[in-house]
Design a protein around this motif. Structure first.
Motif, PDB file in Angstrom:
ATOM      1  N   LEU A   1      -2.206  -5.448   3.223  1.00 38.55           N
ATOM      2  CA  LEU A   1      -2.150  -4.809   3.290  1.00 38.55           C
ATOM      3  C   LEU A   1      -3.377  -3.231   4.290  1.00 38.55           C
ATOM      4  N   ASP A   2      -2.460  -3.712   5.707  1.00 39.79           N
ATOM      5  CA  ASP A   2      -3.459  -3.319   5.902  1.00 39.79           C
ATOM      6  C   ASP A   2      -3.548  -1.440   5.947  1.00 39.79           C
ATOM      7  N   LEU A   3      -4.839  -1.062   6.401  1.00 34.20           N
ATOM      8  CA  LEU A   3      -5.411   0.336   5.361  1.00 34.20           C
ATOM      9  C   LEU A   3      -4.928   1.774   5.818  1.00 34.20           C
ATOM     10  N   MET A   4      -5.108   1.548   7.707  1.00 40.37           N
ATOM     11  CA  MET A   4      -4.631   2.179   8.662  1.00 40.37           C
ATOM     12  C   MET A   4      -3.402   1.971   9.440  1.00 40.37           C
ATOM     13  N   LEU A   5      -2.712   2.623   8.663  1.00 44.85           N
ATOM     14  CA  LEU A   5      -0.797   2.630   9.202  1.00 44.85           C
ATOM     15  C   LEU A   5      -0.646   3.769   9.655  1.00 44.85           C
ATOM     16  N   PRO A   6       0.185   3.642  10.468  1.00 44.79           N
ATOM     17  CA  PRO A   6       1.529   5.207  10.582  1.00 44.79           C
ATOM     18  C   PRO A   6       2.380   5.282   9.733  1.00 44.79           C
ATOM     19  N   GLY A   7       2.367   7.059   9.976  1.00 44.20           N
ATOM     20  CA  GLY A   7       3.202   7.317   8.651  1.00 44.20           C
ATOM     21  C   GLY A   7       2.146   7.100   7.122  1.00 44.20           C
ATOM     22  N   MET A   8       2.990   6.552   6.041  1.00 48.16           N
ATOM     23  CA  MET A   8       2.678   6.697   5.030  1.00 48.16           C
ATOM     24  C   MET A   8       1.156   5.419   4.759  1.00 48.16           C
ATOM     25  N   ASP A   9      -0.394   5.608   4.472  1.00 46.03           N
ATOM     26  CA  ASP A   9      -1.331   4.708   5.313  1.00 46.03           C
ATOM     27  C   ASP A   9      -0.955   3.287   3.887  1.00 46.03           C
ATOM     28  N   GLY A  10      -2.268   2.536   4.157  1.00 49.33           N
ATOM     29  CA  GLY A  10      -2.252   1.398   3.109  1.00 49.33           C
ATOM     30  C   GLY A  10      -3.336   2.305   1.610  1.00 49.33           C
ATOM     31  N   ILE A  11      -3.808   3.592   1.880  1.00 51.98           N
ATOM     32  CA  ILE A  11      -4.128   4.195   0.240  1.00 51.98           C
ATOM     33  C   ILE A  11      -2.762   4.481  -0.420  1.00 51.98           C
ATOM     34  N   GLU A  12      -2.019   4.992  -0.156  1.00 50.31           N
ATOM     35  CA  GLU A  12      -1.130   5.979  -0.696  1.00 50.31           C
ATOM     36  C   GLU A  12       0.140   4.847  -0.626  1.00 50.31           C
ATOM     37  N   VAL A  13       0.186   3.695  -0.382  1.00 50.40           N
ATOM     38  CA  VAL A  13       1.255   2.401  -0.402  1.00 50.40           C
ATOM     39  C   VAL A  13       0.397   1.448  -1.607  1.00 50.40           C
ATOM     40  N   CYS A  14      -0.528   1.904  -1.783  1.00 50.68           N
ATOM     41  CA  CYS A  14      -0.943   0.989  -2.574  1.00 50.68           C
ATOM     42  C   CYS A  14      -1.467   1.853  -4.521  1.00 50.68           C
ATOM     43  N   THR A  15      -1.098   2.977  -3.884  1.00 51.36           N
ATOM     44  CA  THR A  15      -1.484   3.997  -4.720  1.00 51.36           C
ATOM     45  C   THR A  15       0.334   3.851  -5.593  1.00 51.36           C
ATOM     46  N   LYS A  16       1.529   4.252  -4.984  1.00 51.46           N
ATOM     47  CA  LYS A  16       2.625   4.289  -5.573  1.00 51.46           C
ATOM     48  C   LYS A  16       3.007   3.185  -5.867  1.00 51.46           C
ATOM     49  N   LEU A  17       2.631   2.134  -5.678  1.00 54.80           N
ATOM     50  CA  LEU A  17       2.775   0.571  -5.859  1.00 54.80           C
ATOM     51  C   LEU A  17       2.085   0.404  -7.411  1.00 54.80           C
ATOM     52  N   ARG A  18       0.845   1.162  -7.203  1.00 56.95           N
ATOM     53  CA  ARG A  18       0.352   0.756  -8.561  1.00 56.95           C
ATOM     54  C   ARG A  18       0.713   1.887  -9.748  1.00 56.95           C
ATOM     55  N   GLN A  19       1.747   2.001  -9.932  1.00 59.53           N
ATOM     56  CA  GLN A  19       2.608   3.334 -10.998  1.00 59.53           C
ATOM     57  C   GLN A  19       3.206   2.338 -10.767  1.00 59.53           C
ATOM     58  N   ALA A  20       4.194   1.467 -10.316  1.00 63.12           N
ATOM     59  CA  ALA A  20       5.456   0.677 -10.840  1.00 63.12           C
ATOM     60  C   ALA A  20       5.011  -1.210 -11.138  1.00 63.12           C
ATOM     61  N   LYS A  21       3.640  -0.844 -10.370  1.00 57.66           N
ATOM     62  CA  LYS A  21       3.656  -2.555 -10.876  1.00 57.66           C
ATOM     63  C   LYS A  21       2.210  -3.008 -10.701  1.00 57.66           C
ATOM     64  N   ALA A  22       2.024  -4.373 -10.887  1.00 62.25           N
ATOM     65  CA  ALA A  22       0.899  -4.592 -10.829  1.00 62.25           C
ATOM     66  C   ALA A  22       0.256  -6.098  -9.916  1.00 62.25           C
ATOM     67  N   THR A  23       1.702  -6.113  -8.826  1.00 62.09           N
ATOM     68  CA  THR A  23       1.216  -6.328  -7.422  1.00 62.09           C
ATOM     69  C   THR A  23       0.071  -6.802  -7.355  1.00 62.09           C
ATOM     70  N   PRO A  24      -0.420  -8.084  -7.411  1.00 63.14           N
ATOM     71  CA  PRO A  24      -1.872  -8.509  -6.621  1.00 63.14           C
ATOM     72  C   PRO A  24      -1.726  -8.047  -4.783  1.00 63.14           C
ATOM     73  N   VAL A  25      -3.208  -7.021  -4.887  1.00 61.73           N
ATOM     74  CA  VAL A  25      -3.374  -6.453  -3.179  1.00 61.73           C
ATOM     75  C   VAL A  25      -4.389  -6.591  -2.454  1.00 61.73           C
ATOM     76  N   ILE A  26      -4.606  -6.987  -1.325  1.00 66.34           N
ATOM     77  CA  ILE A  26      -5.697  -7.182  -0.515  1.00 66.34           C
ATOM     78  C   ILE A  26      -5.271  -6.598   0.986  1.00 66.34           C
ATOM     79  N   MET A  27      -6.813  -5.179   1.058  1.00 64.82           N
ATOM     80  CA  MET A  27      -6.530  -4.099   1.824  1.00 64.82           C
ATOM     81  C   MET A  27      -6.840  -4.939   3.408  1.00 64.82           C
TER      82      MET A  27
END
Length: 239
Positions: free
Chosen positions: A55-81
């Motif tokens: 997951l790239d940190l700097m993304l247009p619109g929803m950035d990597g931090i927000e994606v990771c935050t929302k993903l973590r609310q639902a899943k434990a999928t491993p993430v490499i930034m």
């Protein structure tokens, strides 16, 4: 591992980087999907059971931090930034919201593959690989907590707890030396393998998240992770 073709989602707004990563990872036998923005990435990651997300940190619109935050609310999928040089503060924030590792751009494809394989090896997402051949000598057993290390499976109060790889490593590290106090610096160095810019909130955030997950199924298990004020943390065995 590769016989089962682990599925990896690559998220980056630069096509050239996605193409490079895809080329190297497919050569290693992985199955790849891509997303070029945060919204698409989150939708894909929630709808599919990926073994890992790059997951790239700097993304247009929803950035990597927000994606990771929302993903973590639902899943434990491993993430490499994937982060650029000079984004240390963002990198710490990435760890705080649940990223398991990071790679700094410009990166060596070999390093990415090494980190991907390391995460997949210890990921709870591949726990089923070892379920039939658990070596009981690798289990850590407490009255309200069972850690089956070969399967990377944690059971508290009789219920399985879904942990990210980093949460699992933190719990296993503490549980391997019960009643021993570890400083935040020790935990950063030994669990995260980084002696990096001394932001200790990373440890505090993971301990908090770990306690919350355990507490949902067993308050007794959660209370075993104790704070030693001014020093750090320990896993305390009930007397």
């Amino acid at each position: 591992m590769n016989d089962l073709k682990a599925n990896i989602l690559i998220v980056d707004d630069e096509e050239r980087i996605r193409r490079l990563l895809r080329m190297y990872l497919e050569k290693e036998g992985f199955s790849i999907e891509e997303a070029e923005d945060g919204e698409t990435a989150l939708s894909l990651a929630l709808d599919n059971d990926y073994d890992l997300v790059l997951l790239d940190l700097m993304l247009p619109g929803m950035d990597g931090i927000e994606v990771c935050t929302k993903l973590r609310q639902a899943k434990a999928t491993p993430v490499i930034m994937l982060t650029a040089k000079g984004e240390e503060a963002n990198r710490v924030q990435g760890f705080e919201v649940g990223a398991d590792d990071y790679v700094v751009k410009p990166f060596s494809p070999r390093e990415v593959i090494y980190r991907v394989k390391a995460i997949l090896r210890r990921s709870s997402a591949t726990a089923y690989l070892a379920k039939d051949t658990i070596n009981t000598s690798n289990n850590i057993v407490f009255p309200n907590l069972l850690i089956e290390h070969d399967a990377h499976r944690v059971t508290a109060g009789g219920q399985e707890v879904a942990l990210t790889p980093k949460e699992y490593e933190l719990l296993h590290y503490l549980a391997s030396s019960p009643d021993k106090v570890f400083s935040r610096e020790d935990l950063l160095k030994d669990v995260w393998n980084y002696e990096f810019f001394g932001d200790l909130r990373t440890v505090d955030t993971h301990v908090k998240r770990l306690r919350e997950k355990l507490n949902k199924v067993s308050a007794e298990a959660a209370s075993m992770i104790t704070t030693v004020w001014g020093v750090g943390y320990k896993l305390e065995v009930p007397k």
